[in-house]
Each structure stands twice: as structure tokens, then as C-alpha cells.
Write a protein that holds these residues in place. Structure first.
Motif, PDB file in Angstrom:
ATOM      1  N   ALA A 147       0.834  -1.202   0.000  1.00 44.39           N
ATOM      2  CA  ALA A 147       0.000   0.000   0.000  1.00 44.39           C
ATOM      3  C   ALA A 147       0.869   1.252   0.000  1.00 44.39           C
ATOM      4  O   ALA A 147       0.576   2.233  -0.704  1.00 44.39           O
ATOM      5  CB  ALA A 147      -0.926  -0.001   1.210  1.00 44.39           C
TER       6      ALA A 147
ATOM      7  N   GLU B 217      -8.362   5.457   1.426  1.00 43.79           N
ATOM      8  CA  GLU B 217      -9.524   4.608   1.154  1.00 43.79           C
ATOM      9  C   GLU B 217      -9.263   3.739  -0.072  1.00 43.79           C
ATOM     10  O   GLU B 217      -9.616   2.551  -0.098  1.00 43.79           O
ATOM     11  CB  GLU B 217     -10.761   5.482   0.919  1.00 43.79           C
ATOM     12  CG  GLU B 217     -12.038   4.711   0.639  1.00 43.79           C
ATOM     13  CD  GLU B 217     -12.661   4.121   1.890  1.00 43.79           C
ATOM     14  OE1 GLU B 217     -13.280   3.036   1.779  1.00 43.79           O
ATOM     15  OE2 GLU B 217     -12.555   4.733   2.971  1.00 43.79           O
ATOM     16  N   THR B 218      -8.634   4.318  -1.076  1.00 46.41           N
ATOM     17  CA  THR B 218      -8.359   3.610  -2.329  1.00 46.41           C
ATOM     18  C   THR B 218      -7.464   2.392  -2.106  1.00 46.41           C
ATOM     19  O   THR B 218      -7.639   1.357  -2.754  1.00 46.41           O
ATOM     20  CB  THR B 218      -7.704   4.558  -3.353  1.00 46.41           C
ATOM     21  OG1 THR B 218      -8.611   5.622  -3.651  1.00 46.41           O
ATOM     22  CG2 THR B 218      -7.361   3.826  -4.646  1.00 46.41           C
ATOM     23  N   VAL B 219      -6.499   2.511  -1.208  1.00 42.96           N
ATOM     24  CA  VAL B 219      -5.594   1.378  -0.961  1.00 42.96           C
ATOM     25  C   VAL B 219      -6.104   0.474   0.168  1.00 42.96           C
ATOM     26  O   VAL B 219      -5.405  -0.452   0.597  1.00 42.96           O
ATOM     27  CB  VAL B 219      -4.158   1.856  -0.651  1.00 42.96           C
ATOM     28  CG1 VAL B 219      -3.569   2.552  -1.863  1.00 42.96           C
ATOM     29  CG2 VAL B 219      -4.125   2.763   0.573  1.00 42.96           C
ATOM     30  N   GLY B 220      -7.312   0.752   0.664  1.00 39.82           N
ATOM     31  CA  GLY B 220      -7.947  -0.151   1.623  1.00 39.82           C
ATOM     32  C   GLY B 220      -7.688   0.121   3.089  1.00 39.82           C
ATOM     33  O   GLY B 220      -7.890  -0.761   3.928  1.00 39.82           O
ATOM     34  N   PHE B 221      -7.288   1.351   3.417  1.00 38.73           N
ATOM     35  CA  PHE B 221      -7.029   1.699   4.818  1.00 38.73           C
ATOM     36  C   PHE B 221      -7.725   3.024   5.164  1.00 38.73           C
ATOM     37  O   PHE B 221      -7.102   4.093   5.132  1.00 38.73           O
ATOM     38  CB  PHE B 221      -5.519   1.801   5.078  1.00 38.73           C
ATOM     39  CG  PHE B 221      -4.793   0.500   4.881  1.00 38.73           C
ATOM     40  CD1 PHE B 221      -4.627  -0.386   5.941  1.00 38.73           C
ATOM     41  CD2 PHE B 221      -4.298   0.143   3.630  1.00 38.73           C
ATOM     42  CE1 PHE B 221      -3.971  -1.593   5.763  1.00 38.73           C
ATOM     43  CE2 PHE B 221      -3.646  -1.061   3.440  1.00 38.73           C
ATOM     44  CZ  PHE B 221      -3.479  -1.936   4.509  1.00 38.73           C
ATOM     45  N   PRO B 222      -9.020   2.946   5.486  1.00 36.10           N
ATOM     46  CA  PRO B 222      -9.798   4.157   5.754  1.00 36.10           C
ATOM     47  C   PRO B 222      -9.221   4.973   6.920  1.00 36.10           C
ATOM     48  O   PRO B 222      -8.703   4.418   7.891  1.00 36.10           O
ATOM     49  CB  PRO B 222     -11.186   3.615   6.109  1.00 36.10           C
ATOM     50  CG  PRO B 222     -11.227   2.241   5.527  1.00 36.10           C
ATOM     51  CD  PRO B 222      -9.828   1.730   5.619  1.00 36.10           C
TER      52      PRO B 222
END
Length: 242
Positions: free
Chosen positions: A146, A197-202
Motif C-alpha cells: 500500500a 480509502e483507495t488502498v484499503g485503509f480508511p
């Protein structure tokens, strides 16, 4: 001769971008005649008014605010929400200061204010490389993959972000979260939140801790300070075209 929008910016009426909106709305007169063209040339001796009030060049002032969450970054808010202007003393905000760029309602941290439309213009234009440093607490254990993706640039809102500097500062295994430092040269709407958010970590919470060379050192949350002359000169000096 000078462009009308620059004349308004120098008078502290608004940033150049804001001046364009004011001019195009028909609120500006030059020698008593309404002018709606931002690029209209005016001479030093021309009388320029906004809402029929004569404008004159003001002494420029510069402030650094440590914004709390729960405030909107605007001079006025039609929804009657708390604005960042309410954090200033009356004598300081009477100088017609305005925020340079913005921070979201739920984002805290470093925010600049001035009545110097030229500096605001340079600092917020996309072609200038002004680094902004954020600390983000995100959900999950941020991965090396990420980080690599964020550094290269990610696609959000139909555009690809410029390369960012990213590093994991702290892993909290108990609460399954990571404290991330991210430095970007852009400042698009909710950019850091959308990137994470795009890389999966809000993002759970977000604070801007640096703007160019400026930091929050010595400024408590909800407080502000005036910039020193050498800091203003350095801001101008550090602005470089990409």
C-alpha cells in the motif's frame, strides 16, 4: 496597469480565485461602471469599489491556526455552522483575512490565513509544489504494498495523484490501526482520505502538521499565531514552479 482581480487580491478583498467570482457576480465597479471581466486592466489612479465601497491596498498580515475538528473552513457559512473565523479575535479578523485553501470539517491542524491575495494564489495553485504534511490514523496494519502504491500515485476522482512521501510511524496491533505520515504536494478535496480509502485503509482521524516548512510547534489546538517576517519571505522564496 494591473489586472482587476490582482488589484482586489492586493487590497485583501479575497484570493485571486475568490476575486474572480466577486468580479463576475457584478459586485465590482471601476470609476463607477460595473466590470465583470477579471482580466480588465486598471490604472493606479482608477477608483475600484466592491459593493460600492472603495478598496485600498491594506497592510498584509499572516496567521497560522491550529484548527480543531468541528469547524468549516470558510469565512461565512449559510448553514450557520461554526467557521474557523470564530477562532480569531475581532481585531485580527477585522483585517479581512481569509483561509489559504481549506481543511475538512473533520480534519484538524495547520491552516494559514492572510489578506495577501498574491501569496494565497501561489500557495494554492496546482502548478506550484508546496508540500503539506499529514498524520493519519488509519484502520488496519498498513502494508508495504500500500505504501508503494501511495508513493507512486493513486487514481481518485478521475485523476492520478502526484507521487507522495509515505511512511508508517506506528503500528497499534491492539486496536488494529496504523499512524501514517503522508506528504503531498497537492491539496484536492479530501485527498488524503480518498487516497487511503483507495488502498484499503480508511482514515479514522487526520491532522495536518506541516505546510511547507511551517509546523504546529508552540500553537495549541484552537489557537493561532502571527507569522514572522522571515517566515513570510521564506514562503515566497520556497515557491518553485514544477
Amino acid at each position: 496597469m494591473m489586472r482587476l482581480q490582482k488589484r482586489l487580491a492586493e487590497a485583501g478583498v479575497a484570493s485571486r480565485r475568490g476575486a474572480v467570482e466577486i468580479i463576475e457576480s457584478g459586485r465590482v465597479k471601476v470609476n463607477g461602471v460595473v466590470v465583470k471581466q477579471p482580466g480588465f486592466s486598471v490604472a493606479k489612479e482608477d477608483k475600484v469599489t466592491v459593493d460600492d465601497k472603495l478598496i485600498e491596498k491594506e497592510e498584509h498580515v499572516y496567521y497560522l491556526l491550529n484548527k480543531p475538528t468541528g469547524y468549516v473552513t470558510t469565512v461565512k457559512d449559510d448553514l450557520k455552522r461554526r467557521t474557523v473565523m470564530s477562532l480569531f479575535d475581532e481585531v485580527d479578523k477585522s483585517q479581512r483575512i481569509f483561509p489559504v485553501g481549506r481543511l475538512d470539517y473533520d480534519t484538524a491542524g495547520l491552516l494559514l490565513f492572510t489578506n495577501d491575495g498574491d501569496l494565497a494564489y501561489y500557495l494554492t495553485r496546482p502548478e506550484y509544489d508546496v508540500p503539506k504534511t499529514y498524520l493519519a490514523r488509519v484502520e488496519g496494519m498498513l502494508t508495504k504494498a500500500a505504501i508503494k502504491t501511495l508513493k507512486a500515485g493513486v487514481k481518485i476522482d478521475n485523476y492520478v495523484t502526484k507521487p507522495a512521501r509515505v511512511k508508517a510511524v506506528e503500528y497499534d496491533t491492539k486496536n488494529n490501526s496504523t499512524l501514517v505520515e503522508i506528504i503531498i504536494a497537492e491539496g484536492k478535496n479530501q485527498q488524503v482520505r480518498k487516497m487511503m480509502e483507495t488502498v484499503g485503509f480508511p482514515v479514522k482521524n487526520l491532522t495536518r502538521v506541516g505546510y511547507s516548512f511551517l509546523t504546529l510547534d508552540g500553537v495549541e489546538r484552537g489557537s493561532y499565531r502571527a507569522l514572522k517576517i522571515h517566515e513570510v519571505k521564506k514562503l515566497y522564496g520556497d515557491i518553485k514552479k514544477i
